[in-house]
Design an enzyme around this catalytic site. Structure first.
Site, PDB file in Angstrom:
ATOM      1  N   TYR A  16     -17.763  28.904  47.336  1.00  0.00           N
ATOM      2  CA  TYR A  16     -17.052  27.828  46.648  1.00  0.00           C
ATOM      3  C   TYR A  16     -15.870  28.335  45.819  1.00  0.00           C
ATOM      4  O   TYR A  16     -14.857  27.648  45.675  1.00  0.00           O
ATOM      5  CB  TYR A  16     -18.008  27.078  45.714  1.00  0.00           C
ATOM      6  CG  TYR A  16     -19.057  26.244  46.401  1.00  0.00           C
ATOM      7  CD1 TYR A  16     -19.131  26.151  47.793  1.00  0.00           C
ATOM      8  CD2 TYR A  16     -19.993  25.534  45.651  1.00  0.00           C
ATOM      9  CE1 TYR A  16     -20.102  25.381  48.404  1.00  0.00           C
ATOM     10  CE2 TYR A  16     -20.968  24.759  46.257  1.00  0.00           C
ATOM     11  CZ  TYR A  16     -21.018  24.692  47.636  1.00  0.00           C
ATOM     12  OH  TYR A  16     -21.983  23.925  48.237  1.00  0.00           O
ATOM     13  N   GLU A  35     -12.212   5.512   4.612  1.00  0.00           N
ATOM     14  CA  GLU A  35     -11.817   6.097   5.894  1.00  0.00           C
ATOM     15  C   GLU A  35     -13.100   6.566   6.574  1.00  0.00           C
ATOM     16  O   GLU A  35     -13.453   7.741   6.535  1.00  0.00           O
ATOM     17  CB  GLU A  35     -10.818   7.226   5.647  1.00  0.00           C
ATOM     18  CG  GLU A  35      -9.553   6.687   4.970  1.00  0.00           C
ATOM     19  CD  GLU A  35      -8.647   7.752   4.384  1.00  0.00           C
ATOM     20  OE1 GLU A  35      -8.934   8.962   4.569  1.00  0.00           O
ATOM     21  OE2 GLU A  35      -7.648   7.393   3.743  1.00  0.00           O
ATOM     22  N   PHE A  76      -2.018   6.235  12.423  1.00  0.00           N
ATOM     23  CA  PHE A  76      -2.273   7.622  12.051  1.00  0.00           C
ATOM     24  C   PHE A  76      -3.554   8.158  12.670  1.00  0.00           C
ATOM     25  O   PHE A  76      -3.815   9.361  12.618  1.00  0.00           O
ATOM     26  CB  PHE A  76      -2.383   7.737  10.527  1.00  0.00           C
ATOM     27  CG  PHE A  76      -3.340   6.735   9.936  1.00  0.00           C
ATOM     28  CD1 PHE A  76      -4.705   6.859  10.104  1.00  0.00           C
ATOM     29  CD2 PHE A  76      -2.865   5.638   9.236  1.00  0.00           C
ATOM     30  CE1 PHE A  76      -5.583   5.916   9.586  1.00  0.00           C
ATOM     31  CE2 PHE A  76      -3.741   4.703   8.701  1.00  0.00           C
ATOM     32  CZ  PHE A  76      -5.103   4.845   8.880  1.00  0.00           C
ATOM     33  N   TYR A  96       0.833  -1.199   0.000  1.00  0.00           N
ATOM     34  CA  TYR A  96       0.000   0.000   0.000  1.00  0.00           C
ATOM     35  C   TYR A  96       0.873   1.257   0.000  1.00  0.00           C
ATOM     36  O   TYR A  96       1.790   1.402   0.791  1.00  0.00           O
ATOM     37  CB  TYR A  96      -0.921   0.022   1.219  1.00  0.00           C
ATOM     38  CG  TYR A  96      -1.681   1.331   1.358  1.00  0.00           C
ATOM     39  CD1 TYR A  96      -2.758   1.614   0.531  1.00  0.00           C
ATOM     40  CD2 TYR A  96      -1.301   2.283   2.306  1.00  0.00           C
ATOM     41  CE1 TYR A  96      -3.446   2.823   0.636  1.00  0.00           C
ATOM     42  CE2 TYR A  96      -1.984   3.485   2.426  1.00  0.00           C
ATOM     43  CZ  TYR A  96      -3.052   3.750   1.588  1.00  0.00           C
ATOM     44  OH  TYR A  96      -3.727   4.936   1.676  1.00  0.00           O
ATOM     45  N   ARG A 142     -13.304  28.593  48.577  1.00  0.00           N
ATOM     46  CA  ARG A 142     -13.168  27.434  49.455  1.00  0.00           C
ATOM     47  C   ARG A 142     -12.835  26.149  48.691  1.00  0.00           C
ATOM     48  O   ARG A 142     -12.079  25.296  49.172  1.00  0.00           O
ATOM     49  CB  ARG A 142     -14.470  27.241  50.248  1.00  0.00           C
ATOM     50  CG  ARG A 142     -14.369  26.173  51.297  1.00  0.00           C
ATOM     51  CD  ARG A 142     -15.608  25.975  52.158  1.00  0.00           C
ATOM     52  NE  ARG A 142     -16.785  26.718  51.800  1.00  0.00           N
ATOM     53  CZ  ARG A 142     -18.020  26.200  51.794  1.00  0.00           C
ATOM     54  NH1 ARG A 142     -18.205  24.929  52.103  1.00  0.00           N
ATOM     55  NH2 ARG A 142     -19.061  26.943  51.490  1.00  0.00           N
ATOM     56  N   HIS A 146      -2.703  16.885  -1.997  1.00  0.00           N
ATOM     57  CA  HIS A 146      -3.201  16.886  -0.614  1.00  0.00           C
ATOM     58  C   HIS A 146      -3.010  18.224   0.087  1.00  0.00           C
ATOM     59  O   HIS A 146      -3.415  18.384   1.236  1.00  0.00           O
ATOM     60  CB  HIS A 146      -2.510  15.786   0.191  1.00  0.00           C
ATOM     61  CG  HIS A 146      -3.048  14.410  -0.081  1.00  0.00           C
ATOM     62  ND1 HIS A 146      -3.342  13.966  -1.347  1.00  0.00           N
ATOM     63  CD2 HIS A 146      -3.345  13.369   0.756  1.00  0.00           C
ATOM     64  CE1 HIS A 146      -3.788  12.710  -1.285  1.00  0.00           C
ATOM     65  NE2 HIS A 146      -3.807  12.337  -0.025  1.00  0.00           N
ATOM     66  N   ASN A 184       1.514  11.348   6.470  1.00  0.00           N
ATOM     67  CA  ASN A 184       0.580  10.450   7.144  1.00  0.00           C
ATOM     68  C   ASN A 184       0.948  10.370   8.623  1.00  0.00           C
ATOM     69  O   ASN A 184       1.851   9.641   9.005  1.00  0.00           O
ATOM     70  CB  ASN A 184       0.679   9.067   6.483  1.00  0.00           C
ATOM     71  CG  ASN A 184      -0.579   8.234   6.653  1.00  0.00           C
ATOM     72  OD1 ASN A 184      -0.507   7.040   6.833  1.00  0.00           O
ATOM     73  ND2 ASN A 184      -1.726   8.865   6.591  1.00  0.00           N
TER      74      ASN A 184
END
Length: 513
Positions: A278, A413, A327, A53, A281, A83, A195
């Protein structure tokens, strides 16, 4: 002194030294050997015509498309240029430097199959201050940070824009000026470069570092407010914290007792009240929970900055190339969503303390809205508005990005982390929290000054630690007698938190955990 990377023992502190302090980087000799060993294995597989791949196939949905040996270089170059789809304003320089360092460190482990010369070129760019311009938006956080990391790789091959010597210029021009030869990508290299989770981790590690410092500043702000409002310190007794057992709670209580040690304003018993609200405290419990959350994030980030997160992974000794899912950004997405909520809570309770200082119904006798001239002057009235606005805004950013997923790449994906959004929104939350705590510090300093003005207490009655904080504040910001442009004053407090100068002034007097 250089930071030496080998993919195994990089620390958060070293990342900060490189990304903010411009410390030089070197690849360890053993890492160089590991990188070369994996590359030799990839070359062997390429010669054998193995189906792997991203090496001899396309990407994502195109994983079933075989690529000839002659097309492998084009495959990698096309991967990067196609990309580079990120949009928006560029990431700050320190985030880019962190991402470059983390990518080099991951590749140094020797499981990515990239050439040593390619990794060294990225290290050379980092050392020369050649920083690719990376737009902030466009990463799904699986398959890692494909778009932003592609922008880094784009600069590596001499394309796109980079920040160099304070200017944005063409990558080819900057590389030439720096004496660096652009890379011509070989088989597997584009995928090895883009990646991974390094962009989200680069943002997250920077937010984490500042959050760790803000934890201490929040304790300082609490102590100053306790001085101004005659706080009761008995709630911070170690016996109380021991019964709960949480480490962060113990540390915060100890810090508060350290900061208030010697105070003549805040002490165990107050004649006018039995217990505090609060927002004073319960600070060991509130700040402590945030501290424990930040500790968890630190542990997760410390693992991730030494993780190999690309795909496929190369195991030369086992004669295997494995397609996995390292990834996927889910571990970081969850951590960064947790971190931003922890930071938000510091701001939430800080705004409530500021309100008590400013509101005449709650301020233990301080002049309304912290001005001696109420009516003609508004004092700190709208400072609380600003704090409330940012606290409310943080609630929007606090929505966990990691619970959302939009399938991509033709549903190959089909679950993504959105972890980069988690990191980016954490940075927005941090900025707001720093500003809100700055407003509290400004309000507390004004309250301390007014106690002296109305004859109730002197500045000399402060504990040594809170006096150190007050004295430092007064080197930058004077008490406010008549209304002034408040923006200019509040910016000073934001800056003294961000540049760490207030914390450094206090830690010259006491040691905080």
């Amino acid at each position: 002194m250089a930071v030496v990377i080998n993919g195994r023992d990089l620390t958060v502190e070293e990342v900060i030294r490189v990304c903010r302090g411009d410390e030089k980087v070197e690849i360890a000799p053993e890492a160089q050997k590991a990188i070369q060993k994996a590359r030799d294995y990839i070359e062997k597989k390429l010669e054998e015509g193995a189906v792997i791949y991203g090496l001899t196939t396309g990407f994502g949905k195109f994983a079933n498309v075989l690529i000839s040996k002659e097309e492998t270089a084009d495959l990698q170059r096309n991967l990067i240029i196609s990309h580079t789809c990120a949009l928006g304003e560029p990431y700050p320089r320190q985030y880019v430097r962190a991402a470059m360092l983390l990518r080099c460190n991951a590749l140094s482990r020797g499981n990515s199959g990239i050439r040593l010369s390619t990794v060294q070129t990225m290290v050379d760019m980092l050392n020369a201050g050649v920083h690719p311009v990376i737009p902030r938006k466009g990463s799904l956080g699986a398959s890692g940070d494909l778009a932003p990391l592609s922008h880094i790789a784009l600069g590596l091959i001499g394309l796109g824009k980079v920040e160099y010597k304070g200017e944005t210029v063409d990558a080819a021009e900057a590389l030439k000026d720096a004496g660096i030869t652009p890379v011509e990508l070989a088989a597997k290299e584009g995928l090895a470069l883009n990646n991974g989770t390094q962009m989200m981790t680069a943002v997250g590690v920077n937010v984490l570092w500042d959050a760790m410092r803000l934890l201490k500043v929040a304790d300082i702000a609490t102590a100053m407010t306790a001085e101004a409002l005659h706080g009761i310190t008995k709630a911070y007794d170690p016996k109380v914290q021991k019964l709960r057992g949480h480490e962060g709670q113990k540390i915060v209580a100890e810090n508060l007792l350290t900061l208030l040690d010697g105070s003549k304003n805040a002490f165990d018993v107050q004649p006018t009240k039995v217990q505090d609200p609060y927002s004073l405290r319960c600070i060991p419990q509130v700040h402590g929970a945030s501290r424990d959350a930040i500790k968890y994030v630190y542990d997760v980030v410390s693992k991730e900055i030494n993780a190999v997160t690309d795909n496929p992974l190369v195991f030369p000794d086992e004669d295997e190339v494995i397609s996995g899912g390292n990834f996927h950004g889910q571990p970081m997405a969850l951590a960064f969503d947790f971190m931003k909520m922890a930071i938000s809570e510091l701001a939430d309770v800080s705004e409530r303390r500021a309100e008590r200082l400013i509101n005449p119904a709650l301020s233990e006798g301080l002049p309304g809205f912290l001005t001696k001239h109420g009516g003609v002057c508004s004092g700190f009235m709208i400072a609380q508005y600003a704090a409330a606005s940012m606290v409310s805004e943080n609630k929007v950013y606090d929505h966990p990005a990691c619970v959302d997923s939009i399938p991509s790449s033709g549903n190959q994906e089909d679950h993504v982390s959105m972890g980069t959004t988690s990191a980016r929104t954490a940075a927005m939350v941090l900025d707001n929290a720093q500003k809100v705590i700055g407003i509290e510090l400004a309000s507390a300093a004004q309250g301390i000054w007014l106690r002296e003005e109305i004859g109730e207490s002197k500045v000399e009655n402060l504990a040594p630690a809170t006096k150190a904080a007050y004295d430092y504040i007064r080197t930058l910001s004077d008490p406010i007698d008549q209304d002034i442009i408040m923006h200019d004053e509040l910016v000073k407090f934001d800056e003294m938190i961000k540049d760490n100068s207030l914390l450094e002034a206090v830690e010259k007097v006491v040691t905080l955990k």
